[in-house]
Motif scaffolding. Structure first.
Motif, PDB file in Angstrom:
ATOM      1  N   ARG A  10      18.706   2.754 -43.907  1.00  0.00           N
ATOM      2  CA  ARG A  10      19.457   2.585 -45.155  1.00  0.00           C
ATOM      3  C   ARG A  10      18.525   2.817 -46.337  1.00  0.00           C
ATOM      4  O   ARG A  10      17.413   2.282 -46.380  1.00  0.00           O
ATOM      5  CB  ARG A  10      20.036   1.162 -45.186  1.00  0.00           C
ATOM      6  N   CYS A  11      18.996   3.596 -47.309  1.00  0.00           N
ATOM      7  CA  CYS A  11      18.177   3.858 -48.495  1.00  0.00           C
ATOM      8  C   CYS A  11      17.926   2.550 -49.247  1.00  0.00           C
ATOM      9  O   CYS A  11      18.850   1.759 -49.458  1.00  0.00           O
ATOM     10  CB  CYS A  11      18.882   4.866 -49.403  1.00  0.00           C
ATOM     11  N   VAL A  12      16.709   2.346 -49.678  1.00  0.00           N
ATOM     12  CA  VAL A  12      16.355   1.112 -50.381  1.00  0.00           C
ATOM     13  C   VAL A  12      17.018   1.041 -51.755  1.00  0.00           C
ATOM     14  O   VAL A  12      17.057  -0.031 -52.361  1.00  0.00           O
ATOM     15  CB  VAL A  12      14.825   0.951 -50.531  1.00  0.00           C
ATOM     16  N   GLN A  13      17.530   2.164 -52.238  1.00  0.00           N
ATOM     17  CA  GLN A  13      18.167   2.186 -53.559  1.00  0.00           C
ATOM     18  C   GLN A  13      19.642   1.797 -53.505  1.00  0.00           C
ATOM     19  O   GLN A  13      20.271   1.659 -54.558  1.00  0.00           O
ATOM     20  CB  GLN A  13      18.021   3.574 -54.201  1.00  0.00           C
ATOM     21  N   LEU A  14      20.207   1.617 -52.338  1.00  0.00           N
ATOM     22  CA  LEU A  14      21.609   1.206 -52.240  1.00  0.00           C
ATOM     23  C   LEU A  14      21.750  -0.264 -52.580  1.00  0.00           C
ATOM     24  O   LEU A  14      21.003  -1.110 -52.067  1.00  0.00           O
ATOM     25  CB  LEU A  14      22.140   1.453 -50.826  1.00  0.00           C
ATOM     26  N   ASP A  15      22.731  -0.564 -53.453  1.00  0.00           N
ATOM     27  CA  ASP A  15      22.960  -1.972 -53.778  1.00  0.00           C
ATOM     28  C   ASP A  15      23.970  -2.577 -52.797  1.00  0.00           C
ATOM     29  O   ASP A  15      24.410  -1.920 -51.844  1.00  0.00           O
ATOM     30  CB  ASP A  15      23.385  -2.143 -55.243  1.00  0.00           C
ATOM     31  N   GLY A  19      26.357   1.255 -53.879  1.00  0.00           N
ATOM     32  CA  GLY A  19      26.140   2.127 -55.031  1.00  0.00           C
ATOM     33  C   GLY A  19      24.652   2.425 -55.178  1.00  0.00           C
ATOM     34  O   GLY A  19      23.794   1.652 -54.731  1.00  0.00           O
ATOM     35  N   CYS A  20      24.359   3.566 -55.793  1.00  0.00           N
ATOM     36  CA  CYS A  20      22.960   3.958 -55.981  1.00  0.00           C
ATOM     37  C   CYS A  20      22.392   3.261 -57.234  1.00  0.00           C
ATOM     38  O   CYS A  20      22.926   3.422 -58.329  1.00  0.00           O
ATOM     39  CB  CYS A  20      22.882   5.469 -56.145  1.00  0.00           C
ATOM     40  N   ARG A  21      21.315   2.520 -57.049  1.00  0.00           N
ATOM     41  CA  ARG A  21      20.701   1.794 -58.174  1.00  0.00           C
ATOM     42  C   ARG A  21      20.049   2.736 -59.182  1.00  0.00           C
ATOM     43  O   ARG A  21      19.808   2.343 -60.313  1.00  0.00           O
ATOM     44  CB  ARG A  21      19.627   0.829 -57.662  1.00  0.00           C
ATOM     45  N   ASP A  27      14.134   9.583 -61.575  1.00  0.00           N
ATOM     46  CA  ASP A  27      13.445   9.348 -60.305  1.00  0.00           C
ATOM     47  C   ASP A  27      14.351   9.533 -59.086  1.00  0.00           C
ATOM     48  O   ASP A  27      13.871   9.521 -57.948  1.00  0.00           O
ATOM     49  CB  ASP A  27      12.854   7.934 -60.256  1.00  0.00           C
ATOM     50  N   ARG A  28      15.655   9.694 -59.326  1.00  0.00           N
ATOM     51  CA  ARG A  28      16.553   9.903 -58.181  1.00  0.00           C
ATOM     52  C   ARG A  28      16.177  11.227 -57.522  1.00  0.00           C
ATOM     53  O   ARG A  28      15.999  12.248 -58.188  1.00  0.00           O
ATOM     54  CB  ARG A  28      17.996   9.944 -58.667  1.00  0.00           C
ATOM     55  N   PRO A  29      16.002  11.231 -56.189  1.00  0.00           N
ATOM     56  CA  PRO A  29      15.609  12.470 -55.506  1.00  0.00           C
ATOM     57  C   PRO A  29      16.569  13.615 -55.814  1.00  0.00           C
ATOM     58  O   PRO A  29      17.784  13.421 -55.856  1.00  0.00           O
ATOM     59  CB  PRO A  29      15.657  12.088 -54.028  1.00  0.00           C
ATOM     60  N   ARG A  30      16.013  14.789 -56.025  1.00  0.00           N
ATOM     61  CA  ARG A  30      16.849  15.957 -56.353  1.00  0.00           C
ATOM     62  C   ARG A  30      17.854  16.259 -55.252  1.00  0.00           C
ATOM     63  O   ARG A  30      18.957  16.709 -55.518  1.00  0.00           O
ATOM     64  CB  ARG A  30      15.967  17.180 -56.611  1.00  0.00           C
ATOM     65  N   VAL A  31      17.462  16.008 -54.018  1.00  0.00           N
ATOM     66  CA  VAL A  31      18.376  16.301 -52.909  1.00  0.00           C
ATOM     67  C   VAL A  31      19.654  15.483 -53.036  1.00  0.00           C
ATOM     68  O   VAL A  31      20.734  15.952 -52.671  1.00  0.00           O
ATOM     69  CB  VAL A  31      17.695  16.069 -51.539  1.00  0.00           C
ATOM     70  N   CYS A  32      19.560  14.292 -53.596  1.00  0.00           N
ATOM     71  CA  CYS A  32      20.759  13.448 -53.743  1.00  0.00           C
ATOM     72  C   CYS A  32      21.743  14.101 -54.711  1.00  0.00           C
ATOM     73  O   CYS A  32      22.939  14.150 -54.448  1.00  0.00           O
ATOM     74  CB  CYS A  32      20.374  12.061 -54.238  1.00  0.00           C
ATOM     75  N   GLY A  33      21.228  14.618 -55.821  1.00  0.00           N
ATOM     76  CA  GLY A  33      22.090  15.252 -56.801  1.00  0.00           C
ATOM     77  C   GLY A  33      22.595  16.609 -56.354  1.00  0.00           C
ATOM     78  O   GLY A  33      23.591  17.112 -56.874  1.00  0.00           O
TER      79      GLY A  33
HETATM   80  S1  SF4 Z   1      21.880   8.755 -53.951  1.00  0.00           S
HETATM   81 FE1  SF4 Z   1      19.877   9.045 -52.988  1.00  0.00          FE
HETATM   82  S2  SF4 Z   1      18.545   7.508 -53.926  1.00  0.00           S
HETATM   83 FE2  SF4 Z   1      20.637   6.930 -54.379  1.00  0.00          FE
HETATM   84  S3  SF4 Z   1      21.192   5.501 -52.736  1.00  0.00           S
HETATM   85 FE3  SF4 Z   1      21.863   7.535 -52.082  1.00  0.00          FE
HETATM   86  S4  SF4 Z   1      20.165   8.326 -50.853  1.00  0.00           S
HETATM   87 FE4  SF4 Z   1      19.368   6.604 -52.080  1.00  0.00          FE
END
Ligand code: SF4
Length: 61
Positions: A10-15, A19-21, A27-33
């Motif tokens: 699990r991504c550490v940024q998930l609340d 939801g993505c924190r 700083d959000r990884p480009r791959v996510c966007g």
């Molecule tokens: S969008 Fe990316 S950074 Fe944000 S929670 Fe999902 S995997 Fe993690």
């Protein structure tokens, strides 16, 4: 995650609401966007979306 997110982790940024924190933060990884939501990926329910994601992680492990 400094070395990337391993498959199945699990991504550490998930609340607590999944939801993505850091949504919208530089700083959000480009791959996510670069991964836009689609009907195929999201389905109609959370369960369908999670099944699709699990398949992606299985195929790319
Ligand atoms: S969008 Fe990316 S950074 Fe944000 S929670 Fe999902 S995997 Fe993690």
């Amino acid at each position: 995650m400094p070395n990337g997110k391993p498959a199945g982790v699990r991504c550490v940024q998930l609340d607590e609401h999944d939801g993505c924190r850091i949504f919208g933060h530089p700083d959000r990884p480009r791959v996510c966007g670069s991964l836009p939501p689609s009907r195929e990926m999201c389905g109609d329910t959370r369960e369908q979306a999670m099944f699709f994601l699990a398949e992606l992680e299985r195929l790319t492990a």
